[in-house]
Design a protein around this motif. Structure first.
Motif, PDB file in Angstrom:
ATOM      1  N   LYS A 177       7.453  -6.758   2.970  1.00  0.00           N
ATOM      2  CA  LYS A 177       6.195  -6.818   2.225  1.00  0.00           C
ATOM      3  C   LYS A 177       6.169  -5.799   1.089  1.00  0.00           C
ATOM      4  CE  LYS A 177       1.168  -6.490   2.859  1.00  0.00           C
ATOM      5  NZ  LYS A 177       0.078  -6.220   3.837  1.00  0.00           N
ATOM      6  N   LEU A 178       6.668  -4.597   1.364  1.00  0.00           N
ATOM      7  CA  LEU A 178       6.609  -3.520   0.385  1.00  0.00           C
ATOM      8  C   LEU A 178       7.644  -3.692  -0.727  1.00  0.00           C
ATOM      9  CD1 LEU A 178       5.524  -0.704  -0.468  1.00  0.00           C
ATOM     10  CD2 LEU A 178       7.273   0.293   1.029  1.00  0.00           C
ATOM     11  N   LEU A 179       8.902  -3.921  -0.343  1.00  0.00           N
ATOM     12  CA  LEU A 179       9.988  -3.890  -1.327  1.00  0.00           C
ATOM     13  C   LEU A 179      10.140  -5.189  -2.122  1.00  0.00           C
ATOM     14  CD1 LEU A 179      12.745  -1.928   0.635  1.00  0.00           C
ATOM     15  CD2 LEU A 179      10.905  -1.065  -0.814  1.00  0.00           C
ATOM     16  N   SER A 180       9.442  -6.229  -1.697  1.00  0.00           N
ATOM     17  CA  SER A 180       9.464  -7.459  -2.490  1.00  0.00           C
ATOM     18  C   SER A 180       8.193  -7.615  -3.323  1.00  0.00           C
ATOM     19  CB  SER A 180       9.619  -8.681  -1.568  1.00  0.00           C
ATOM     20  OG  SER A 180       8.511  -8.780  -0.679  1.00  0.00           O
ATOM     21  N   ASN A 181       7.346  -6.584  -3.310  1.00  0.00           N
ATOM     22  CA  ASN A 181       6.089  -6.633  -4.058  1.00  0.00           C
ATOM     23  C   ASN A 181       6.368  -6.571  -5.566  1.00  0.00           C
ATOM     24  OD1 ASN A 181       3.620  -5.359  -5.418  1.00  0.00           O
ATOM     25  ND2 ASN A 181       2.840  -5.812  -3.357  1.00  0.00           N
ATOM     26  N   GLU A 182       5.877  -7.563  -6.287  1.00  0.00           N
ATOM     27  CA  GLU A 182       6.145  -7.654  -7.727  1.00  0.00           C
ATOM     28  C   GLU A 182       5.589  -6.453  -8.492  1.00  0.00           C
ATOM     29  OE1 GLU A 182       7.955  -9.670  -9.538  1.00  0.00           O
ATOM     30  OE2 GLU A 182       8.613 -10.751  -7.760  1.00  0.00           O
ATOM     31  N   PHE A 183       4.452  -5.920  -8.042  1.00  0.00           N
ATOM     32  CA  PHE A 183       3.861  -4.762  -8.712  1.00  0.00           C
ATOM     33  C   PHE A 183       4.830  -3.583  -8.699  1.00  0.00           C
ATOM     34  CE2 PHE A 183       1.556  -0.739  -8.541  1.00  0.00           C
ATOM     35  CZ  PHE A 183       0.746  -0.824  -9.663  1.00  0.00           C
ATOM     36  N   ILE A 184       5.432  -3.319  -7.518  1.00  0.00           N
ATOM     37  CA  ILE A 184       6.364  -2.199  -7.394  1.00  0.00           C
ATOM     38  C   ILE A 184       7.636  -2.456  -8.194  1.00  0.00           C
ATOM     39  CG2 ILE A 184       7.916  -1.040  -5.754  1.00  0.00           C
ATOM     40  CD1 ILE A 184       5.660  -1.020  -3.766  1.00  0.00           C
ATOM     41  N   LEU A 185       8.153  -3.669  -8.122  1.00  0.00           N
ATOM     42  CA  LEU A 185       9.403  -3.987  -8.820  1.00  0.00           C
ATOM     43  C   LEU A 185       9.280  -3.830 -10.333  1.00  0.00           C
ATOM     44  CD1 LEU A 185      10.551  -7.108  -6.759  1.00  0.00           C
ATOM     45  CD2 LEU A 185      11.613  -4.845  -6.770  1.00  0.00           C
ATOM     46  N   GLN A 186       8.060  -3.942 -10.853  1.00  0.00           N
ATOM     47  CA  GLN A 186       7.845  -3.845 -12.298  1.00  0.00           C
ATOM     48  C   GLN A 186       7.599  -2.415 -12.781  1.00  0.00           C
ATOM     49  OE1 GLN A 186       4.615  -6.564 -13.008  1.00  0.00           O
ATOM     50  NE2 GLN A 186       5.834  -8.371 -12.440  1.00  0.00           N
ATOM     51  N   GLN A 187       7.466  -1.474 -11.832  1.00  0.00           N
ATOM     52  CA  GLN A 187       7.160  -0.097 -12.216  1.00  0.00           C
ATOM     53  C   GLN A 187       8.412   0.641 -12.689  1.00  0.00           C
ATOM     54  OE1 GLN A 187       3.828   0.715 -12.302  1.00  0.00           O
ATOM     55  NE2 GLN A 187       3.767  -1.458 -11.716  1.00  0.00           N
ATOM     56  N   ASP A 188       8.196   1.736 -13.420  1.00  0.00           N
ATOM     57  CA  ASP A 188       9.330   2.515 -13.929  1.00  0.00           C
ATOM     58  C   ASP A 188       9.881   3.436 -12.851  1.00  0.00           C
ATOM     59  OD1 ASP A 188       7.635   4.707 -13.750  1.00  0.00           O
ATOM     60  OD2 ASP A 188       7.104   4.656 -15.880  1.00  0.00           O
ATOM     61  N   SER A 189      10.964   4.113 -13.175  1.00  0.00           N
ATOM     62  CA  SER A 189      11.661   4.946 -12.187  1.00  0.00           C
ATOM     63  C   SER A 189      10.823   6.129 -11.721  1.00  0.00           C
ATOM     64  CB  SER A 189      12.988   5.434 -12.759  1.00  0.00           C
ATOM     65  OG  SER A 189      12.767   6.195 -13.938  1.00  0.00           O
ATOM     66  N   THR A 190       9.944   6.640 -12.561  1.00  0.00           N
ATOM     67  CA  THR A 190       9.077   7.766 -12.180  1.00  0.00           C
ATOM     68  C   THR A 190       8.171   7.377 -11.030  1.00  0.00           C
ATOM     69  OG1 THR A 190       9.104   8.559 -14.457  1.00  0.00           O
ATOM     70  CG2 THR A 190       7.384   9.427 -13.010  1.00  0.00           C
ATOM     71  N   PHE A 191       7.622   6.155 -11.091  1.00  0.00           N
ATOM     72  CA  PHE A 191       6.742   5.670 -10.022  1.00  0.00           C
ATOM     73  C   PHE A 191       7.554   5.394  -8.750  1.00  0.00           C
ATOM     74  CE2 PHE A 191       4.823   2.275  -7.578  1.00  0.00           C
ATOM     75  CZ  PHE A 191       3.478   2.592  -7.555  1.00  0.00           C
ATOM     76  N   ILE A 192       8.684   4.723  -8.909  1.00  0.00           N
ATOM     77  CA  ILE A 192       9.440   4.247  -7.750  1.00  0.00           C
ATOM     78  C   ILE A 192      10.127   5.385  -6.996  1.00  0.00           C
ATOM     79  CG2 ILE A 192      11.422   2.812  -7.082  1.00  0.00           C
ATOM     80  CD1 ILE A 192      10.625   0.842  -9.196  1.00  0.00           C
ATOM     81  N   LYS A 193      10.364   6.512  -7.657  1.00  0.00           N
ATOM     82  CA  LYS A 193      11.097   7.592  -6.982  1.00  0.00           C
ATOM     83  C   LYS A 193      10.359   8.102  -5.744  1.00  0.00           C
ATOM     84  CE  LYS A 193       9.316  11.612  -9.526  1.00  0.00           C
ATOM     85  NZ  LYS A 193       9.678  12.753 -10.380  1.00  0.00           N
ATOM     86  N   ASP A 194       9.026   7.891  -5.690  1.00  0.00           N
ATOM     87  CA  ASP A 194       8.266   8.326  -4.518  1.00  0.00           C
ATOM     88  C   ASP A 194       8.519   7.440  -3.299  1.00  0.00           C
ATOM     89  OD1 ASP A 194       7.104  10.529  -5.723  1.00  0.00           O
ATOM     90  OD2 ASP A 194       5.417   9.384  -6.515  1.00  0.00           O
TER      91      ASP A 194
END
Length: 656
Positions: free
Chosen positions: A404-421
């Motif tokens: 559910k989390l890692l296939s979320n389109e919102f997260i996949l579209q974010q930049d590396s600064t957001f995703i590093k958390d």
């Protein structure tokens, strides 16, 4: 969840659902045999292939099943079997003719809580996008037959009532109603049920022992079923093979007759009435006797002892339990507590709103994972349960939340600064995951582990996570799999679980290059072991090596050893293991043509009695290659593995 309709007239689909164990290597299936059974009528099949799969009265007595071991519990193993493809093909005709009678014979008892109730008309796909992606991207594969796209993913030929897992019975409204009515629960099971079943007892259960003994040669349902089960097990009458659904149906018919006899005897001899004085439920070979008096419950058990003895079966007294209300076990309590603890953790780093997702920083991830592992250990210890009782559920929760989390389109579209958390939460999850796997390395847990590796690997490739964090996560997965393999390979009996972890490494290798020779040299192979490798080990090692140049020498040794093993056996195609090995080696894209030709010549000479011409060898090879995959799916791309793992979800193991 998408609903897919099954084409009932395709009786060959039993090859995909009824005749194999659940616990097989991840890329393994019967898809090639299924396609052969559907296409053979319209093709000019080489005589060698026809002979390999043709069954006659002369060749049924020496068909040796392929036996292999899986982890059951810590230091405990179960032997599963794959019946010869000749027998598997005979079951198509049997199901086609007798499926209605099977349903009738499995509906006699009011006791069973897991039995076939009707021919399946549809099944549910948990993630229809996986199937759509697979079908869209698979145009270069073997041409699919009409309706094959639906059939290949169905979970079973029959629809079952009522529970596919025992814990669902414990959690059900019906169980709670029984708890209101009865205050005592006596639980016992049949000792070594399948290995103890006498195959002729199917006739006793349907027609009675005296009648059956006088009519052993009649062409009846029970005699045909008996004969098929014997052929499945090297013509043995003592015991039936463990693994396929056909064995469970065979046992179900016998056990339902036993239950009817017990219920009638208690009523007539002791004036004890079902559903008034007591009630019984059975899941596979586990019995649950509900009553208000343990003395009465033991009377019921005594009747079972007598009736089971008549059928050459017995009760495992060591596992008999007396339970008083509330009927809640330590397993149920542990599962509730574990689910709550995991939910608390998984919610601690993510905050969802209608429009976006906020990730919270986790400081000192090593401390967090240690605390989480400590809590999990405490819950298991306090409730006096084994890891095997709860890890399947725990890993499923982790996997489902990750999907559910890692296939979320919102997260996949974010930049590396957001995703590093997300980096630290994923590392914590992996710490917990590999701790649980080290405690419980059964087949199902290694399948879920591989699913999680695929999920994370695809996320790392699809997201904007930076290279450094991606490398840290990849190394964490690699180290965890390597360490688990080191533990498993201390005992050669656990090879199936090791093979599943190699499949996970093949996927991980796409983003984190692996020195494959290191695994083969240090963990999996030495010169002395080569002779003792069996079909699953050989074929998954070749799957692992693929076209790796540095492993070419090892692959050649595996192939040469396999050819020599087959050449040593006079009637090599009577061994199920060698039939599977033959077709997979010839269809493998990573093996040279001259080796395939050598193998074809050996098998042809063994079966037909003469050496084939070069043209005939080429025709046989090309025919087998036209299927591209027979039993092992050699396609190792991400979509394919994700798809294969998804299909596993429609075929859960038949256990509590």
């Amino acid at each position: 969840m998408a609903k897919v309709r099954v084409k009932k007239f395709d009786k060959s689909r039993i090859l995909l659902t009824e005749v194999l164990p659940y616990e097989v290597p991840i890329p393994f299936s019967n898809i090639g045999l299924y396609r052969f059974s559907r296409r053979k009528q319209s093709e000019n099949v080489p005589n060698l292939v026809t002979e390999i799969f043709k069954i006659t009265k002369k060749n049924t007595g020496n068909l040796l099943p392929y036996n292999y071991k899986i982890i059951k519990k810590l230091d405990s193993y179960r032997t599963l079997s794959i019946m010869h493809p000749k027998v598997q093909l005979k079951f198509i005709e049997f199901y086609n003719k007798y499926d209605s009678l099977i349903l009738s014979l499995c509906s006699k008892s009011r006791v069973s809580i897991r039995y076939p109730s009707k021919v399946a008309s549809h099944f549910f796909v948990k993630n229809s996008q996986i199937i759509k992606k697979k079908l869209k991207d698979s145009g270069v594969e073997v041409e699919r037959l009409p309706h094959e796209t639906e059939i290949a993913y169905s979970s079973s030929y029959f629809t079952y009532k009522e529970y596919d897992f025992l814990y669902k019975f414990y959690d059900s409204y019906k169980f709670h109603r029984l708890e209101k009515k009865f205050k005592k629960l006596l639980r016992f099971d049949i000792s070594k049920c399948f290995p103890s079943i006498y195959s002729h007892s199917i006739s006793w259960a349907i027609k009675g022992k005296e009648f059956a003994k006088k009519n052993t040669s009649t062409s009846s349902f029970e005699n045909k079923f008996d004969k098929l089960m014997q052929w499945s097990n090297y013509n043995e009458t003592n015991g039936i093979i463990i693994g396929p659904e056909t064995s469970r149906i065979f046992a179900e018919i016998i056990l339902q007759r036993i239950e009817q006899n017990v219920i009638n005897s208690l009523k007539e001899k002791h004036k004890i009435h079902l559903d008034r004085d007591y009630t019984i439920r059975r899941y596979v070979d586990d019995y649950f006797v509900f009553s208000n008096d343990f003395k009465l419950a033991h009377e019921v058990k005594k009747e079972f002892v007598k009736e089971l003895e008549y059928y050459k079966l017995s009760i495992n007294d060591a596992k008999t339990q007396e339970i008083e209300i509330p009927f809640i076990t330590g397993i149920t309590i542990a599962r509730i507590q574990l689910e709550k603890r995991l939910d608390n953790f998984l919610s601690s780093f993510i905050e969802e709103t209608d429009n976006e997702i906020m990730l919270k920083k986790i400081i000192k991830p090593f401390n967090v994972s240690n605390k989480l592992i400590r809590d999990l250990k405490s819950i298991i210890k306090q409730n006096k349960v084994d890891y095997e009782d709860v890890t399947g559920m725990t890993l499923s929760i982790i996997r489902n939340r990750l999907v559910k989390l890692l296939s979320n389109e919102f997260i996949l579209q974010q930049d590396s600064t957001f995703i590093k958390d997300l980096n630290n939460p994923i590392l914590i999850i992996l710490d917990v995951l590999f701790f649980l796997i080290s405690m419980d390395s059964r087949t199902r847990t290694t399948v879920i582990l591989t699913q999680i590796v695929v999920i994370i690997t695809q996320f790392l490739r699809a997201s904007n996570i930076d290279g450094e964090n991606s490398m840290v996560i990849s190394k964490k997965m690699f180290d965890g799999i390597r360490d688990t393999l080191n533990i498993l390979n201390r005992d050669s009996k656990t090879h199936l679980e090791s093979m599943n972890l190699l499949v996970a490494l093949v996927n991980l290798n796409k983003i984190y290059p692996i020195v494959k020779t290191k695994f083969i040299e240090d963990i999996l192979l030495n010169e002395d072991q080569l002779e003792n490798l069996d079909y699953f080990q050989i074929i998954i090692l070749i799957y692992f090596i693929e076209d790796s140049n540095e492993c070419e020498e090892y692959k050649d040794k595996l192939i040469d050893t396999s050819i020599k093993k087959i050449a040593k056996v006079k009637e090599c195609m009577a061994k199920t293991e060698y039939v599977y090995l033959f077709f997979d080696l010839v269809s493998c894209p990573h093996i040279k043509t001259d080796k395939k030709n050598e193998l074809i010549k050996i098998v042809y000479k063994s079966l037909i009695g003469v050496t084939p011409t070069a043209n005939r060898v080429g025709r046989i090879r090309n025919y087998i290659l036209s299927y591209q995959s027979w039993f092992i799916d050699w396609n190792t791309n991400d979509i394919n593995l994700e798809y294969v793992l998804a299909k596993k979800e429609y075929n859960p193991p038949y256990s509590g």
